[in-house]
Design a protein around this motif. Structure first.
Motif, PDB file in Angstrom:
ATOM      1  N   MET A  77       0.818  -1.279  -0.023  1.00 18.13           N
ATOM      2  CA  MET A  77      -0.103  -0.070   0.084  1.00 18.13           C
ATOM      3  C   MET A  77       0.830   1.406  -0.107  1.00 18.13           C
ATOM      4  O   MET A  77       0.127   2.284  -0.114  1.00 18.13           O
ATOM      5  N   ALA A  78       2.174   1.263   0.334  1.00 16.94           N
ATOM      6  CA  ALA A  78       3.058   2.324   0.119  1.00 16.94           C
ATOM      7  C   ALA A  78       3.196   2.957  -1.303  1.00 16.94           C
ATOM      8  O   ALA A  78       4.242   2.750  -1.932  1.00 16.94           O
ATOM      9  N   ASP A  79       2.489   3.618  -1.733  1.00 17.02           N
ATOM     10  CA  ASP A  79       2.405   4.198  -2.962  1.00 17.02           C
ATOM     11  C   ASP A  79       2.635   5.653  -3.169  1.00 17.02           C
ATOM     12  O   ASP A  79       2.378   6.109  -4.384  1.00 17.02           O
ATOM     13  N   ARG A  80       2.802   6.095  -1.895  1.00 12.77           N
ATOM     14  CA  ARG A  80       3.053   7.792  -1.935  1.00 12.77           C
ATOM     15  C   ARG A  80       4.632   7.925  -1.661  1.00 12.77           C
ATOM     16  O   ARG A  80       5.262   7.246  -0.909  1.00 12.77           O
ATOM     17  N   TRP A  81       4.992   9.477  -1.771  1.00 14.51           N
ATOM     18  CA  TRP A  81       6.386   9.581  -1.430  1.00 14.51           C
ATOM     19  C   TRP A  81       6.257  10.936  -0.362  1.00 14.51           C
ATOM     20  O   TRP A  81       5.382  11.855  -0.975  1.00 14.51           O
ATOM     21  N   TYR A  82       6.823  11.083   0.859  1.00 15.93           N
ATOM     22  CA  TYR A  82       6.732  11.991   1.703  1.00 15.93           C
ATOM     23  C   TYR A  82       7.964  12.510   1.924  1.00 15.93           C
ATOM     24  O   TYR A  82       8.905  11.917   1.965  1.00 15.93           O
ATOM     25  N   LYS A  83       7.969  14.122   1.732  1.00 20.92           N
ATOM     26  CA  LYS A  83       9.243  14.650   2.128  1.00 20.92           C
ATOM     27  C   LYS A  83       9.384  15.030   3.621  1.00 20.92           C
ATOM     28  O   LYS A  83       8.470  15.696   4.149  1.00 20.92           O
ATOM     29  N   ALA A  84      10.491  14.615   4.374  1.00 17.71           N
ATOM     30  CA  ALA A  84      10.427  14.767   5.585  1.00 17.71           C
ATOM     31  C   ALA A  84      11.765  15.598   5.919  1.00 17.71           C
ATOM     32  O   ALA A  84      12.523  15.195   5.532  1.00 17.71           O
ATOM     33  N   LYS A  85      11.498  16.778   6.970  1.00 21.31           N
ATOM     34  CA  LYS A  85      12.241  17.592   7.231  1.00 21.31           C
ATOM     35  C   LYS A  85      12.822  17.044   8.676  1.00 21.31           C
ATOM     36  O   LYS A  85      11.996  17.155   9.670  1.00 21.31           O
ATOM     37  N   LEU A  86      14.008  16.501   8.997  1.00 18.77           N
ATOM     38  CA  LEU A  86      14.386  16.142  10.414  1.00 18.77           C
ATOM     39  C   LEU A  86      15.571  17.213  10.790  1.00 18.77           C
ATOM     40  O   LEU A  86      16.350  17.750  10.258  1.00 18.77           O
ATOM     41  N   GLN A  87      15.306  17.662  12.207  1.00 16.75           N
ATOM     42  CA  GLN A  87      16.248  18.520  12.764  1.00 16.75           C
ATOM     43  C   GLN A  87      17.218  17.640  13.797  1.00 16.75           C
ATOM     44  O   GLN A  87      16.563  17.060  14.665  1.00 16.75           O
ATOM     45  N   PHE A  88      18.327  17.551  13.286  1.00  7.91           N
ATOM     46  CA  PHE A  88      19.287  16.909  14.183  1.00  7.91           C
ATOM     47  C   PHE A  88      19.835  17.764  15.242  1.00  7.91           C
ATOM     48  O   PHE A  88      20.346  18.821  15.262  1.00  7.91           O
ATOM     49  N   ILE A  89      19.921  17.580  16.540  1.00  4.77           N
ATOM     50  CA  ILE A  89      20.459  18.281  17.581  1.00  4.77           C
ATOM     51  C   ILE A  89      21.743  17.766  18.160  1.00  4.77           C
ATOM     52  O   ILE A  89      21.802  16.441  18.601  1.00  4.77           O
ATOM     53  N   THR A  90      22.675  18.656  18.109  1.00  5.26           N
ATOM     54  CA  THR A  90      24.082  18.199  18.458  1.00  5.26           C
ATOM     55  C   THR A  90      24.347  19.460  19.553  1.00  5.26           C
ATOM     56  O   THR A  90      23.847  20.483  19.490  1.00  5.26           O
ATOM     57  N   LEU A  91      25.496  19.220  20.284  1.00  4.58           N
ATOM     58  CA  LEU A  91      25.843  20.051  21.404  1.00  4.58           C
ATOM     59  C   LEU A  91      27.275  20.508  20.733  1.00  4.58           C
ATOM     60  O   LEU A  91      28.273  19.726  20.527  1.00  4.58           O
ATOM     61  N   ASP A  92      27.429  21.729  20.792  1.00  2.00           N
ATOM     62  CA  ASP A  92      28.958  22.345  20.165  1.00  2.00           C
ATOM     63  C   ASP A  92      29.336  22.458  21.483  1.00  2.00           C
ATOM     64  O   ASP A  92      29.410  22.870  22.495  1.00  2.00           O
ATOM     65  N   GLU A  93      30.889  21.610  21.621  1.00  2.00           N
ATOM     66  CA  GLU A  93      31.478  21.399  22.733  1.00  2.00           C
ATOM     67  C   GLU A  93      32.213  22.550  23.351  1.00  2.00           C
ATOM     68  O   GLU A  93      32.498  22.806  24.216  1.00  2.00           O
ATOM     69  N   LYS A  94      32.511  23.496  22.048  1.00  2.00           N
ATOM     70  CA  LYS A  94      33.148  24.804  22.791  1.00  2.00           C
ATOM     71  C   LYS A  94      32.186  25.839  23.342  1.00  2.00           C
ATOM     72  O   LYS A  94      32.586  26.402  24.481  1.00  2.00           O
ATOM     73  N   THR A  95      31.024  25.950  22.665  1.00  2.00           N
ATOM     74  CA  THR A  95      30.172  27.106  23.303  1.00  2.00           C
ATOM     75  C   THR A  95      29.161  26.153  24.233  1.00  2.00           C
ATOM     76  O   THR A  95      28.420  27.028  25.170  1.00  2.00           O
ATOM     77  N   GLU A  96      29.014  25.062  24.239  1.00  2.00           N
ATOM     78  CA  GLU A  96      28.005  24.165  25.127  1.00  2.00           C
ATOM     79  C   GLU A  96      26.661  24.542  24.721  1.00  2.00           C
ATOM     80  O   GLU A  96      25.651  24.260  25.602  1.00  2.00           O
ATOM     81  N   LYS A  97      26.394  24.916  23.373  1.00  2.00           N
ATOM     82  CA  LYS A  97      24.943  25.402  23.061  1.00  2.00           C
ATOM     83  C   LYS A  97      24.711  24.271  22.191  1.00  2.00           C
ATOM     84  O   LYS A  97      25.330  23.827  21.354  1.00  2.00           O
ATOM     85  N   GLU A  98      23.045  24.111  22.174  1.00  2.00           N
ATOM     86  CA  GLU A  98      22.612  23.046  21.239  1.00  2.00           C
ATOM     87  C   GLU A  98      22.606  23.868  19.795  1.00  2.00           C
ATOM     88  O   GLU A  98      22.424  24.904  19.679  1.00  2.00           O
ATOM     89  N   LYS A  99      22.972  22.905  18.870  1.00  3.70           N
ATOM     90  CA  LYS A  99      23.060  23.338  17.544  1.00  3.70           C
ATOM     91  C   LYS A  99      22.129  22.533  16.560  1.00  3.70           C
ATOM     92  O   LYS A  99      22.119  20.984  16.707  1.00  3.70           O
ATOM     93  N   LYS A 100      21.004  22.923  15.650  1.00  7.24           N
ATOM     94  CA  LYS A 100      20.171  22.095  15.048  1.00  7.24           C
ATOM     95  C   LYS A 100      20.688  22.193  13.560  1.00  7.24           C
ATOM     96  O   LYS A 100      21.007  23.238  13.130  1.00  7.24           O
ATOM     97  N   SER A 101      20.723  20.966  13.006  1.00 13.31           N
ATOM     98  CA  SER A 101      20.959  21.053  11.661  1.00 13.31           C
ATOM     99  C   SER A 101      19.734  20.282  10.827  1.00 13.31           C
ATOM    100  O   SER A 101      19.367  19.187  11.460  1.00 13.31           O
TER     101      SER A 101
END
Length: 161
Positions: A77-101
């Motif tokens: 039944m998988a007859d459609r295509w979906y575009k999904a945008k994911l945000q990956f959350i990483t921690l910047d080691e220098k600033t210790e702030k979350e970075k989203k890509s």
């Protein structure tokens, strides 16, 4: 659910389609192919579409598709295509702030909920923190991945020594 990382190209094809009422109408449809270059993408889409379209068709556009990976489904039944945008959350080691890509994925499913489920199934096996920023149905008709020509089990060598 399997995934493939490759170089993907979105190709638009224009042709005369026979509609349900028997009338012919010019349509433009989008497909995605796995290729190494624009010229290979054009060659591949022409080859793939020649099997489906009996009349003439033209390739009206080819561009690199913005997908980091494509998640294929084995469900009928998988007859459609979906575009999904994911945000990956990483921690910047220098600033210790979350970075989203942000990374875009293409997910094959039969419904919106199925696309989300398929995404979570694949991403659940990773250790990466992520948020699903968006999921939207695309107008893509199909995705053609590159299939390596495999040798059959019953092939015999040309020369046996």
């Amino acid at each position: 659910m399997r995934s493939r990382t490759a170089t993907w190209f979105e190709c638009k094809i224009r042709y005369e389609k026979v509609m349900e009422d028997g009338m012919q109408k010019k349509v433009t449809e989008a497909y995605v192919v796995d290729a190494l270059s624009f010229s290979e993408a054009e060659e591949r889409i022409i080859e793939e579409m020649s099997a489906y379209i009996s009349g003439e068709f033209t390739v009206t556009d080819i561009k690199k598709a913005p997908y980091g990976e494509i998640f294929f489904s084995d469900q009928e039944m998988a007859d459609r295509w979906y575009k999904a945008k994911l945000q990956f959350i990483t921690l910047d080691e220098k600033t210790e702030k979350e970075k989203k890509s942000n990374v875009n994925y293409l997910v094959q499913a039969g419904s919106f909920n199925g696309a989300v489920k398929n995404l979570e199934e694949v991403m659940g096996g990773t250790m990466i923190d992520y948020n699903i920023a968006s999921v939207a149905e695309t107008t893509l008709m199909d995705v053609f991945e590159h299939m390596a020509k495999s040798t059959k089990q019953d092939d015999k060598p040309e020369f046996e020594g």
